[in-house]
Enzyme design. Structure first.
Site: not given
Length: 499
Positions: A173, A281, A226, A383, A149, A176-177
């Protein structure tokens, strides 16, 4: 309610009974759209469409493929404001940050525009008697990207730009957020001249991810997210004999030597730790001052700088950063601050419970500064992915070097110093994949490559640049000779040897 559909060749069909996921407006706390979630059957349709167009695209000469990439670049630049505003509305990052998101993706597209040069192989004349050897790079077929996201424009372009330029079809893909920008990029690729079905977008959750990992006609998958999910994707994809690059989380450190320019360090930390609400990140959430004197001086300068940060809605031109992406993520970040406090960290500036007047339901977290953080604290080991800066004090250079080197993550690290020897020693010895020297966010430029170590990266080929080209292609080696038809055996094939 706005509905965000898949972008697949021929349309996605009837979605009235499909599962859906809410898309928030993080600045207001309101649901602004629903995204349709796909399944394995929908993926099968997308793959079937990709298989129809990929062979002809691969056979298209590299110059023509490059022209499509040039036109895509032009279209993205022409629509950059629209893309940035759409991105901000779903992610929450301020519009200026969103422009940077788009621009860093465009830089990889620019590199992909040079695909005719990048695809040139190697050639050896006379490797043996009348024998020449050459190599070529050929596309894999259909690539897939599973993107996070936090960079809904940049990371998809990192992946599909190189893959498509090299001759592959691509199925994306996205998260979805915030799924709207990836779908819009696919529309622009089609407008740029790519054949329908070459770049498709399928929305979904774990069900779609597993379908991609298991699909026999998708030979390569790129992922950013993640570390736990990265490990899962790498393991399952590799078990299915796929080529996988899976990049995970991070806990990037910034080592501050006693001779560093502290005013510059504070300015760099304000952007690196709190920009985009820390949802990067490559953010810099841990600062490591060397020596108590350095720590106290740095802390004294950080406090007023952090207190001066302006938190605002995503379209506020004066805001330094906006809300985090969802209410669940806001709760998660604040719980990490709770954990750090319970573990003994000093909460110097507390961002918990932050609200913005007129937008009380928005997902805002105030800038937070934690001091006296130690390596045994789980809040240091994991994190946080929010606007939280932790100070971990080191007594000397060797301890400062060990902290990022021994951490489970190894994405990025920075050192701030005027000492060339210290910088060179640090860059050589630190066990981290990307190093900045007086650069707080050391993301390599597009013609190099991006990739971390340890639990920040699974797989042995990095993103974009020539490493990206290697990932999305397979090398074919050809050994050839043209006999002259002599019948006396003097022209017999002899394998070249060292003798």
């Amino acid at each position: 309610m706005r509905q965000i559909d898949h972008f697949i060749s021929g349309g996605s069909g009837d979605t009235s009974g499909a599962r859906k996921h809410q898309v928030w407006n993080p600045s207001t706390g309101e649901v602004q759209a629903e995204v349709v979630l796909g399944d394995a059957a929908l993926l099968d349709r997308a793959v079937a469409e990709a298989k129809k167009v990929q062979p002809e695209w691969a056979a298209t000469n590299p110059q023509k493929r490059a022209r499509v990439m040039f036109e895509f670049k032009r279209l993205v630049e022409a629509n950059k404001q629209e893309l940035a505003e759409l991105l901000s509305s779903e992610h929450g990052k301020v519009v200026e940050d969103a422009h940077g998101d788009v621009q860093r993706g465009l830089e990889v597209i620019e590199f992909a525009c040079g695909i005719p040069q990048a695809l040139k192989g190697e050639y050896t004349q006379g490797a043996g008697p009348g024998i020449d050897v050459y190599s070529m790079r050929q596309p894999l077929g259909i690539g897939a990207g599973i993107t996070p996201f936090n960079f809904p424009a940049m990371i998809p372009m990192w992946m599909f730009g190189m893959a498509i330029a090299a001759g592959n079809a691509f199925i994306l893909k996205p998260s979805e957020r915030d799924p709207s920008v990836p779908a819009r990029l696919a529309e622009l690729m089609l407008e740029a001249g790519a054949p329908e079905g070459l770049l498709q977008v399928v929305h979904g959750d774990k069900e779609m991810v597993d379908a991609i990992l298991d699909h026999p006609d998708i030979p390569a998958i790129s992922f950013v997210g993640s570390s736990d999910i990265a490990h899962y994707i790498y393991s399952r994809g590799s078990a299915n004999a796929k080529r996988v690059q899976a990049f995970g989380g991070a806990k990037n450190h910034g080592v501050v030597m006693p001779d560093a320019d502290l005013d510059q360090v504070v300015n760099d930390l304000a952007g690196a730790a709190f920009g985009s609400a820390g949802e990067r990140c490559m953010a810099l959430p841990v600062v490591v001052p060397v020596g108590e004197d350095t720590a106290e001086k740095l802390k004294a300068k950080l406090i007023p700088a952090i207190n001066a940060l302006r938190v605002g809605v995503s379209n506020d031109p004066d805001a330094h950063y906006g809300p985090v992406v969802t209410p669940e993520h806001k709760a998660r970040v604040e719980s990490w601050i709770d954990t750090a406090e319970k573990e003994g960290a000093e909460v110097v500036i507390d961002g918990r419970g932050f609200t913005l007047q007129g937008h009380e339901d928005g997902f805002f977290v105030g800038p937070t500064l934690l001091d006296r953080v130690t390596p045994d604290m789980t809040s240091y080991q994991e994190e946080i992915f929010g606007p939280v800066l932790q100070i971990v004090r080191a007594k000397d250079f060797e301890e400062a070097l060990r902290l990022p080197s021994e951490h489970q993550y190894g994405n990025g690290v920075a050192i701030f110093t005027r000492n060339g020897h210290a910088a060179r020693e640090f860059a050589s010895r630190v066990n981290v994949g990307m190093v900045g020297i007086n650069v707080p966010i050391p993301v390599p430029v597009s013609y190099h490559s991006f990739g971390g170590w340890k639990r920040s990266g699974f797989g042995d080929i990095d993103q974009y640049g020539m490493e990206g080209l290697k990932f999305w292609t397979k090398a074919k080696k050809v050994t050839q000779r043209w006999p002259d038809g002599g019948g006396d055996g003097s022209n017999a094939f002899v394998i070249p040897t060292m003798g």
